[in-house]
Write a protein that holds these residues in place. Structure first.
Motif, PDB file in Angstrom:
ATOM      1  N   LEU A  27       3.620  -8.902   4.916  1.00 50.56           N
ATOM      2  CA  LEU A  27       2.660  -7.878   5.312  1.00 50.56           C
ATOM      3  C   LEU A  27       1.939  -7.339   4.091  1.00 50.56           C
ATOM      4  N   ASP A  28       0.627  -7.286   4.179  1.00 48.28           N
ATOM      5  CA  ASP A  28      -0.205  -6.678   3.138  1.00 48.28           C
ATOM      6  C   ASP A  28      -0.254  -5.184   3.446  1.00 48.28           C
ATOM      7  N   VAL A  29       0.374  -4.382   2.576  1.00 49.95           N
ATOM      8  CA  VAL A  29       0.437  -2.931   2.813  1.00 49.95           C
ATOM      9  C   VAL A  29      -0.306  -2.153   1.717  1.00 49.95           C
ATOM     10  N   ARG A  30      -1.229  -2.839   1.028  1.00 51.47           N
ATOM     11  CA  ARG A  30      -1.951  -2.191  -0.077  1.00 51.47           C
ATOM     12  C   ARG A  30      -2.699  -0.937   0.365  1.00 51.47           C
ATOM     13  N   GLU A  31      -3.224  -0.945   1.586  1.00 53.20           N
ATOM     14  CA  GLU A  31      -3.976   0.227   2.058  1.00 53.20           C
ATOM     15  C   GLU A  31      -3.068   1.305   2.645  1.00 53.20           C
ATOM     16  N   LEU A  32      -1.770   1.009   2.745  1.00 53.11           N
ATOM     17  CA  LEU A  32      -0.839   1.928   3.408  1.00 53.11           C
ATOM     18  C   LEU A  32       0.204   2.526   2.468  1.00 53.11           C
ATOM     19  N   SER A  33       0.417   1.904   1.318  1.00 55.58           N
ATOM     20  CA  SER A  33       1.528   2.306   0.456  1.00 55.58           C
ATOM     21  C   SER A  33       1.129   2.306  -1.011  1.00 55.58           C
ATOM     22  N   ASP A  34       1.648   3.280  -1.737  1.00 53.73           N
ATOM     23  CA  ASP A  34       1.485   3.291  -3.193  1.00 53.73           C
ATOM     24  C   ASP A  34       2.663   2.611  -3.871  1.00 53.73           C
ATOM     25  N   LEU A  35       3.702   2.279  -3.113  1.00 52.58           N
ATOM     26  CA  LEU A  35       4.915   1.711  -3.697  1.00 52.58           C
ATOM     27  C   LEU A  35       4.816   0.220  -3.956  1.00 52.58           C
ATOM     28  N   SER A  36       4.136  -0.498  -3.079  1.00 56.85           N
ATOM     29  CA  SER A  36       4.028  -1.942  -3.256  1.00 56.85           C
ATOM     30  C   SER A  36       2.782  -2.455  -2.555  1.00 56.85           C
ATOM     31  N   ASP A  37       2.420  -3.700  -2.873  1.00 59.67           N
ATOM     32  CA  ASP A  37       1.267  -4.330  -2.241  1.00 59.67           C
ATOM     33  C   ASP A  37       1.663  -5.109  -0.989  1.00 59.67           C
ATOM     34  N   TYR A  38       2.859  -5.707  -1.045  1.00 61.97           N
ATOM     35  CA  TYR A  38       3.304  -6.570   0.048  1.00 61.97           C
ATOM     36  C   TYR A  38       4.761  -6.308   0.391  1.00 61.97           C
ATOM     37  N   LEU A  39       5.078  -6.507   1.663  1.00 60.33           N
ATOM     38  CA  LEU A  39       6.462  -6.560   2.121  1.00 60.33           C
ATOM     39  C   LEU A  39       6.705  -7.992   2.574  1.00 60.33           C
TER      40      LEU A  39
END
Length: 125
Positions: A27-39
């Protein structure tokens, strides 16, 4: 060394697939998280398999130009989290993955097409 996060994502996914990890989802979470780019989420059949997959991931990262931030696990090895800074890897047993349902929690993340090389089983008929 310039490190490409997408390259690492695909390499980690392939390492996990080669170790027979099941149901891989990135999952690309770059727009949702400051902790990581991907899960990167996957499962092993049983806790021993989960541990083996995570050890393979750790060995790969150690022998590469990438860095490992931390590894967290429960005492039963049913959920292991490997923090590679831009990518956080979660390896579960099927029951624990279903219980915590990270894909639903991060449902606004974009699914990444991993285009992995599946090793075909000879007796797949």
């Amino acid at each position: 060394i310039m490190v490409c996060t997408e390259d690492l994502l695909h390499q980690l996914s392939q390492v996990m697939l080669d170790k027979k990890a099941k149901n891989l989802v990135a999952l690309d979470v770059r727009e949702l998280s400051d902790l990581s780019d991907y899960l990167l989420i996957a499962e092993g059949n049983v806790s021993r398999h989960v541990k083996a997959i995570s050890e393979e991931v750790r060995e790969f990262v150690k022998s590469s130009p990438y860095s490992l931030a931390s590894v967290e696990t429960d005492i039963y090895h049913e959920w292991i989290v490997i923090d590679c800074y831009e990518i956080i890897v979660h390896v579960f047993t099927p029951e624990i993955r279903q219980k915590y349902a990270l894909e639903h929690f991060w449902d606004k993340g974009k699914i990444v097409d991993l285009s992995l090389n599946q090793k075909l089983e000879q007796d797949a008929l």
